[in-house]
Scaffold this motif. Structure first.
Motif, short mmCIF file in Angstrom:
data_model
loop_
_atom_site.label_atom_id
_atom_site.label_comp_id
_atom_site.label_asym_id
_atom_site.label_seq_id
_atom_site.Cartn_x
_atom_site.Cartn_y
_atom_site.Cartn_z
N GLU A 85 -45.38 4.57 8.69
CA GLU A 85 -46.73 5.44 9.37
C GLU A 85 -47.72 4.26 9.75
N GLU A 97 -40.01 8.60 12.07
CA GLU A 97 -41.06 9.39 11.64
C GLU A 97 -40.70 9.85 9.74
N GLY A 98 -41.83 9.83 8.97
CA GLY A 98 -41.59 9.84 7.81
C GLY A 98 -41.18 8.77 6.99
N VAL A 99 -40.99 7.78 7.87
CA VAL A 99 -40.59 6.29 7.03
C VAL A 99 -41.73 5.59 7.33
N THR A 133 -42.04 1.13 0.38
CA THR A 133 -41.22 2.17 0.83
C THR A 133 -39.71 2.08 1.04
N GLN A 135 -32.04 5.31 13.57
CA GLN A 135 -32.70 5.11 12.27
C GLN A 135 -33.45 3.96 12.59
N LYS A 146 -38.93 9.49 16.73
CA LYS A 146 -38.68 10.39 15.74
C LYS A 146 -37.99 9.70 14.90
N SER A 176 -31.37 10.18 10.26
CA SER A 176 -32.76 10.69 10.22
C SER A 176 -32.78 11.81 10.99
N GLN A 177 -34.17 12.69 10.82
CA GLN A 177 -34.31 13.79 11.36
C GLN A 177 -34.07 13.96 12.85
#
Length: 648
Positions: free
Chosen positions: A588, A584-586, A624, A561, A581, A421-422
């Motif tokens: 929402e 995030e991006g996975v 997703t 993750q 975090k 993950s970020q």
């Protein structure tokens, strides 16, 4: 497994040849096979063919022309072994002269001391030898047994198979063979794990090896200590199809699959996030045509019959110092070098490390010995982990020590690090000792593992009855029950709304060191009737529990993750998670999950989750997950292996 054939049905033709006034027996099997190849098998044992018949049976069943040459008989005096190689050359020439061998490609295949004799055929002037296969070859330090003395100059393609019980030749001398021969492109090495021995003695192997481990103090099941020797008298033999698959590919001039080692400390049968990811990666890499092994710590007290062929065990002891992890193991001793030398014999093409502890020390040495550039996946936020376990001050001190002793070496020596993950990327990137090449590749899960069949629905119904969930609003958590998962926050939130939703129930599935704390909190909050502890559940049965939940809830900010979020999404279970975090991006808020930051947001979203139609959100979460398909994930990782090791 290949079916056992105790006797070769086809009667061999027998010949006796005289060399230096000594008689030598030659047997020719399948001499009219028409495959265009003949396997010469020199036998250097007083018991002759009977000692090796189990090994030869599958080869004969494939129809190969096999010629066995007995070089040693009862009463013979063992001379220098290079003498017997000259005898072998003469006998093969005799077989050609008398048309026992007819215009066939010659393959020399030897076992044990016979393999040593076979290796001398590199110097033979005999024409037509296309390859040499050495199975469990001897390589002692005495002059007459040193294959490694010549291996750098081998000119005929040579394939060296090491069996699990190569006790005649100890780990150091076998590694000497590897070290001398690894840069010779004509030489290839391979080996097999405990149940992957070329002959697997179902009833006796586990018992004898366990006995050996206790008496010798060996650290590795694969290969053995030089302190012991085992002689088997098999009564229940099965054949390892993997060994013979390799052997037949070599005989048929087909390329061998690339071998991958996934190295981890996690006990192979212990289910957690890391073991789930490693097992899935193994399966997906196999689907891509790789031959993948999990190299993991193994408790010598465990039944070895549980161990699959694609696990390579290194003896560990229960890590009692890590509370709540009774199945997590640490290395029994600090014999890192010996373990790494033994693993080098497996002929791995790619290495992928999934730990920073015991196995990492072996993996780093293995990478150096083999020259393979290793990939490392960063699974755990260790600084946060230690702070949660020991408090801020003690946690920082412990983390600093672990980082200096272990983590920094892994970060520096692995040229590429994979993070899921970020969030993990930013944490690791801030560490000055980490590698420059850090790649975000989210781990995957197998969606089909969370689909329910008709039979599964009956299991779910039975569980509902068992836990009395009729007319209940069920919140659920699945995962490690530890302090860093922040389950206490969820309990406090439930206590605040239970008067408004009196039929609310919270199911906790998993085990860990926070159980005492949670039970104490439940009593304090008067939630005894609202919480159900399920305990540990087999991974294959988790889908039943996700289906019991109206909402999967988690307050964790500790995820790298969050694979349980992925599992819930694939199960069609609505997700309510704390903002982090890692996701995030996975995920929402309001799109494919509900995300909250404080209690007021949690309460608002739990009402929507329990009393409104959330089908669109659940369907979107499933959609997703398609971008994290396991085959795409494995291909990305395999491409990194190839990129780092282009010559493999």
């Amino acid at each position: 497994m290949i079916k056992v054939v105790k006797k070769i049905k086809k009667t061999p033709k027998e010949y006796t040849f005289d060399v230096d006034h000594n008689p030598y027996i030659v047997h020719s099997y399948n001499n009219t096979s028409g495959l265009g190849k003949v396997i010469i098998f020199p036998i250097f044992h007083y018991e002759g063919e009977s000692r090796y018949i189990d090994l030869l049976n599958p080869i004969l069943k494939q129809g190969y022309h096999v010629v066995t040459i007995n070089l040693l008989n009862y009463g013979d005096r063992v001379l220098f072994l290079n003498y017997y190689s000259k005898v072998l050359t003469k006998l093969v020439n005799e077989c050609i002269t008398y048309r026992i061998i007819k215009n066939e490609q010659i393959i020399i295949m030897g076992f044990g001391v016979g393999a040593y004799v076979a290796s001398y055929m590199q110097k033979s002037k005999l024409k037509g030898i296309t390859k040499i296969i050495l199975i469990s070859p001897i390589n002692k330090y005495k002059d007459e047994y040193m294959i490694s003395r010549e291996i750098e100059s081998f000119k005929i393609p040579t394939y060296i198979f090491f069996g699990q019980n190569d006790t005649i030749t100890n780990a150091d001398s076998r590694f000497m063979m590897f070290e001398k021969g690894k840069n010779n492109k004509k030489v290839a090495f391979t080996s097999y794990g405990i149940n992957g021995h070329f002959l697997y003695y179902r009833k006796t192997l586990s018992i004898d090896v366990e006995k050996q481990v206790k008496t010798s103090g060996a650290d590795v099941f694969v290969g053995t200590s030089n302190k012991s020797f085992i002689s088997f008298s098999p009564t229940d033999v099965e054949y390892n199809t993997l060994f013979y698959d390799h052997l037949f590919k070599i005989l048929e001039d087909k390329p061998l699959p690339k071998r991958v080692a996934l190295l981890t400390d996690v006990f192979p049968l212990f289910t957690n996030g890391v073991s789930t990811v490693v097992n899935l990666l193994k399966n997906e890499l196999n689907s891509l045509g790789y031959e993948t092994y999990i190299v993991a710590l193994w408790d010598k007290k465990e039944d070895l019959s549980l161990l699959p062929n694609d696990y390579i065990p290194i003896i560990g002891s229960p890590a009692h110092f890590i509370k709540g992890h009774k199945d997590l193991h640490a290395l029994k001793s600090f014999a890192f070098s010996r373990n790494a030398k033994t693993l080098a014999l497996f002929g791995f093409d790619y290495l992928h490390l999934h730990t920073e502890y015991s196995m990492s020390q072996i993996a780093l040495l293995l990478s150096r010995y083999t020259g393979i550039k290793m990939v490392y996946t960063y699974h755990t936020l260790w600084k946060l982990y230690y702070e949660q376990k020991f408090g801020k001050f003690a946690g920082d001190v412990t983390y600093s020590a672990a980082k200096q002793l272990l983590f920094s070496r892994v970060y520096k020596e692995c040229p590429t690090i994979i993070v899921p993950s970020q969030k993990s990327y930013e944490i690791l990137k801030a560490d000055s000792s980490s590698a420059k090449d850090i790649r975000v590749i989210p781990s995957s899960i197998e969606p089909d593992n969370f689909k329910l069949s008709r039979e599964d629905l009956n299991e779910v119904k039975a569980l509902k009855e068992k836990y009395g969930l009729k007319n209940k609003k069920v919140l659920g958590y699945i995962g490690r029950v530890s302090t860093e998962k922040n389950i206490v926050e969820t309990l406090e939130n439930i206590a605040s709304i239970k008067n408004e939703i009196p039929n609310i129930v919270f199911m906790i599935v998993g085990v860990g060191d926070a159980l005492k704390l949670l039970k104490k909190t439940i009593k304090k909050l008067n939630l005894d009737d609202n919480v159900i502890f399920v305990g540990e559940v087999e991974h294959s049965k988790l889908k039943y529990y996700y289906s019991l939940f109206d909402v999967f809830v988690t307050a964790s900010n500790f995820e790298t993750q969050g694979l349980t979020y992925f599992e819930a999404a694939c199960s069609g279970t609505l997700i309510l998670a704390k903002k982090d975090k890692a996701i995030e991006g996975v995920f929402e808020d309001g799109v494919n999950a509900y995300i909250y930051e404080d209690f007021y947001q949690w309460a608002e979203r739990i009402e929507k989750a329990l009393f409104k139609n959330n089908k669109m959100i659940v369907d979107k979460a499933k959609e997703t997950m398609k971008q994290f398909a396991p085959d795409k994930w494995a291909k990305k990782i395999a491409n990194i292996y190839i990129e780092l090791n282009p010559k493999k």
